[in-house]
Design a protein around this motif. Structure first.
Motif, PDB file in Angstrom:
ATOM      1  N   HIS A   1       0.848  -1.190   0.000  1.00 52.35           N
ATOM      2  CA  HIS A   1       0.000   0.000   0.000  1.00 52.35           C
ATOM      3  C   HIS A   1       0.888   1.246   0.000  1.00 52.35           C
ATOM      4  N   LEU A   2       0.567   2.198  -0.854  1.00 49.35           N
ATOM      5  CA  LEU A   2       1.246   3.497  -0.851  1.00 49.35           C
ATOM      6  C   LEU A   2       0.517   4.383   0.158  1.00 49.35           C
ATOM      7  N   VAL A   3       1.250   4.877   1.154  1.00 50.16           N
ATOM      8  CA  VAL A   3       0.644   5.631   2.254  1.00 50.16           C
ATOM      9  C   VAL A   3       1.165   7.066   2.242  1.00 50.16           C
ATOM     10  N   PHE A   4       0.245   8.023   2.340  1.00 47.94           N
ATOM     11  CA  PHE A   4       0.599   9.441   2.440  1.00 47.94           C
ATOM     12  C   PHE A   4       0.224   9.930   3.841  1.00 47.94           C
ATOM     13  N   SER A   5       1.199  10.547   4.523  1.00 47.13           N
ATOM     14  CA  SER A   5       0.962  11.055   5.881  1.00 47.13           C
ATOM     15  C   SER A   5       1.296  12.541   5.940  1.00 47.13           C
ATOM     16  N   SER A   6       0.451  13.273   6.639  1.00 40.27           N
ATOM     17  CA  SER A   6       0.754  14.686   6.860  1.00 40.27           C
ATOM     18  C   SER A   6       1.851  14.788   7.924  1.00 40.27           C
ATOM     19  N   THR A   7       2.811  15.672   7.682  1.00 47.80           N
ATOM     20  CA  THR A   7       3.897  15.839   8.661  1.00 47.80           C
ATOM     21  C   THR A   7       3.490  16.748   9.819  1.00 47.80           C
ATOM     22  N   LYS A   8       2.289  17.329   9.721  1.00 43.26           N
ATOM     23  CA  LYS A   8       1.793  18.196  10.785  1.00 43.26           C
ATOM     24  C   LYS A   8       0.417  17.712  11.219  1.00 43.26           C
ATOM     25  N   THR A   9       0.097  17.972  12.473  1.00 42.97           N
ATOM     26  CA  THR A   9      -1.197  17.560  13.012  1.00 42.97           C
ATOM     27  C   THR A   9      -2.248  18.637  12.746  1.00 42.97           C
ATOM     28  N   GLY A  10      -3.507  18.261  12.972  1.00 45.87           N
ATOM     29  CA  GLY A  10      -4.593  19.224  12.885  1.00 45.87           C
ATOM     30  C   GLY A  10      -5.439  19.091  11.639  1.00 45.87           C
ATOM     31  N   VAL A  11      -6.688  19.529  11.784  1.00 44.94           N
ATOM     32  CA  VAL A  11      -7.659  19.447  10.685  1.00 44.94           C
ATOM     33  C   VAL A  11      -7.193  20.225   9.465  1.00 44.94           C
TER      34      VAL A  11
ATOM     35  N   SER B   1      -6.779  23.454  18.877  1.00 48.30           N
ATOM     36  CA  SER B   1      -5.442  23.773  18.377  1.00 48.30           C
ATOM     37  C   SER B   1      -5.016  22.705  17.387  1.00 48.30           C
ATOM     38  N   ALA B   2      -4.290  23.128  16.358  1.00 48.74           N
ATOM     39  CA  ALA B   2      -3.822  22.175  15.346  1.00 48.74           C
ATOM     40  C   ALA B   2      -2.726  21.259  15.874  1.00 48.74           C
ATOM     41  N   ASP B   3      -2.104  21.631  17.005  1.00 51.51           N
ATOM     42  CA  ASP B   3      -1.102  20.748  17.606  1.00 51.51           C
ATOM     43  C   ASP B   3      -1.444  20.522  19.070  1.00 51.51           C
ATOM     44  N   THR B   4      -0.508  19.940  19.826  1.00 53.28           N
ATOM     45  CA  THR B   4      -0.799  19.585  21.217  1.00 53.28           C
ATOM     46  C   THR B   4      -0.359  20.664  22.205  1.00 53.28           C
TER      47      THR B   4
END
Length: 466
Positions: free
Chosen positions: A175-185, A237-240
């Motif tokens: 499976h080719l997986v794409f992940s965002s390097t930053k958190t948040g909607v 918040s987009a991060d923690t």
């Protein structure tokens, strides 16, 4: 060829031994005096080194107290450090808060359908990624369209605004997986494929709002914002990290526990200041112990400290005592001296803390301690400046040690002069005793000749048969 000298042949005397002893007698008293003098100077240099080290250590202990910000710090105590932690600034208002961590921010992650392996071709065309309003494109050429090649192209793409590509091998395939390097909607991944793309490349398209309706891409992790509730007020918040919700307080979220409240207590950080003041007293007393030991005199053993009677050391001690006895000007308050906060001078010029008085000041007048130590005429500021002057190049201690070092240099010069003089003395003794040896040899030879001549005279009778 050099001539050979046989010392003592004419006289029977051990001339070399005699000369050696006479030379040693000439050298010994001067050398002993120089060695003794240098030993004392070196000991005093070491003593000044100990004094300077004690002053430097005390100066280092003033760093916290001379900084006004040390007295405005706030401390934060949380009910459960595994749920969140908190840091504070001087603007944080003391108080107790109820905190709920409802949700932690997460990164968006989407995956393709299963392919045979990472070398499987997907199709050519152009992939367009959009994250938080920023876009970048990846051209996928025919013949360079395998899962692995697409992965590498995405990771190395110019302008990549926050997408990491990888390949996960599941039991059904790759499976080719794409992940965002930053958190948040706001950092959710959106992918469009240019019209006319060949093969299955269109299956890599993804619209956050439509999900798998656009292609076979599946969302593996939803893009979420952190949600925290403080005293009934909600913030996302987009991060923690939650900044500014409580003025002067930053929350670092670690674990979501929906519906459960945890306490946060913000208070004036009196503990670190109290510890710094106690350290100030202890380090000053250590300095005084050093000065007392170096300047002491024991009447029983009749021994004096290495710096007993030294004017420079006496000046250092007097200046320190003077600063300790001077009140702080310009505060406009009764708390303007060490004595007012329970710190007085006791035996051997050491400081003593009245723990009861000191605790009362910390509890009721903590805000006034800053003026006593960190104001322009505060104790920590004045003492830091004084010690800086005392220990600086060109200061009283440096001048004193430079003078002692010069004395050591002169002693070495005197040793060199002594060595040169001893060479001359040895040569003179050697010449004198060599001449004496020669003279005695001649006298012995003459005596033997006369004895022989007298023995040959007729009628001469010597006693004992001679």
């Amino acid at each position: 060829m050099a001539s050979l000298t046989a010392s003592g042949i004419g006289s029977g005397l051990d001339i070399n031994s005699i000369v050696s002893q006479l030379v040693a007698a000439e050298r010994s008293p001067v050398e002993t005096r120089l060695n003794s003098k240098e030993s004392l100077i070196q000991a005093r240099l070491s003593a000044f080194g100990s004094l300077k080290s004690a002053l430097t250590n005390f100066k280092a202990s003033l760093s916290t107290l001379k900084n006004p910000e040390s007295f405005t710090k706030r401390s934060a105590t949380v009910g459960d450090p595994t749920v969140f932690s908190a840091t504070t600034t001087a603007t944080a208002a003391p108080g107790t808060y109820s905190v709920k961590v409802e949700q932690l921010a997460t990164s968006h992650k989407i995956a393709s359908q299963a392919y045979t392996d990472s070398a499987t071709s997907v199709g050519s065309g152009e992939l367009n990624f959009t994250i938080n309003g920023e876009s970048f494109s990846v051209a996928v050429a025919e013949g360079a369209d395998s899962l692995a090649e697409i992965r590498d192209a995405v990771n190395s793409a110019a302008g990549n605004s926050g997408v990491s590509a990888s390949i996960i091998n599941d039991q059904d395939g790759a499976h080719l997986v794409f992940s965002s390097t930053k958190t948040g909607v706001e950092n959710a991944i959106n992918i469009s494929v240019t019209a006319g793309a060949s093969g299955d490349l269109s299956q890599l398209a993804y619209d956050t709002n439509l999900g798998s309706q656009v292609s076979s891409m599946v969302e593996k992790a939803e893009a979420l914002d952190s949600i925290v509730i403080v005293d009934g007020f909600t913030k996302t918040s987009a991060d923690t990290k939650i900044e500014g919700m409580i003025e002067g307080v930053s929350l670092d979220l670690k674990k979501a526990v929906p519906g459960e409240s945890f306490s946060l207590k913000v208070q004036v950080d009196t503990k670190s200041v109290k510890s710094a003041i106690e350290g100030f007293v202890n380090n000053y007393n250590t300095l005084m112990t050093t000065i007392n030991d170096l300047t002491a005199y024991n009447p029983e053993s009749k021994t004096a400290g290495l710096l007993q009677g030294d004017s420079a050391t006496r000046s250092v001690a007097n200046q320190l005592r003077q600063e300790m006895g001077t009140i702080v000007s310009g505060l406009g308050t009764e708390l303007d001296s060490l004595a007012e906060i329970g710190i007085t001078t006791g035996d051997k010029n050491k400081l003593v803390i009245d723990t009861t008085v000191f605790a009362e000041v910390v509890a009721s007048d903590f805000d006034k301690l800053s003026g006593i130590f960190s104001s322009e005429s505060g104790y920590a500021v004045r003492l830091d400046s004084l010690i800086g002057d005392l220990t600086a190049s060109g200061g009283i201690l440096t001048n004193r040690t430079d003078g002692l070092t010069s004395q050591v240099k002169r002693i070495n010069e005197q040793r060199e002069a002594l060595d040169a003089r001893i060479v001359g003395i040895e040569a003179r003794y050697q010449a004198q005793f060599s001449a004496l040896d020669s003279l005695l040899g001649q006298l012995n030879s003459t005596g033997d000749f006369l004895t022989q001549q007298l023995a040959n005279l007729p009628g001469t009778v010597f006693k004992n048969g001679k």
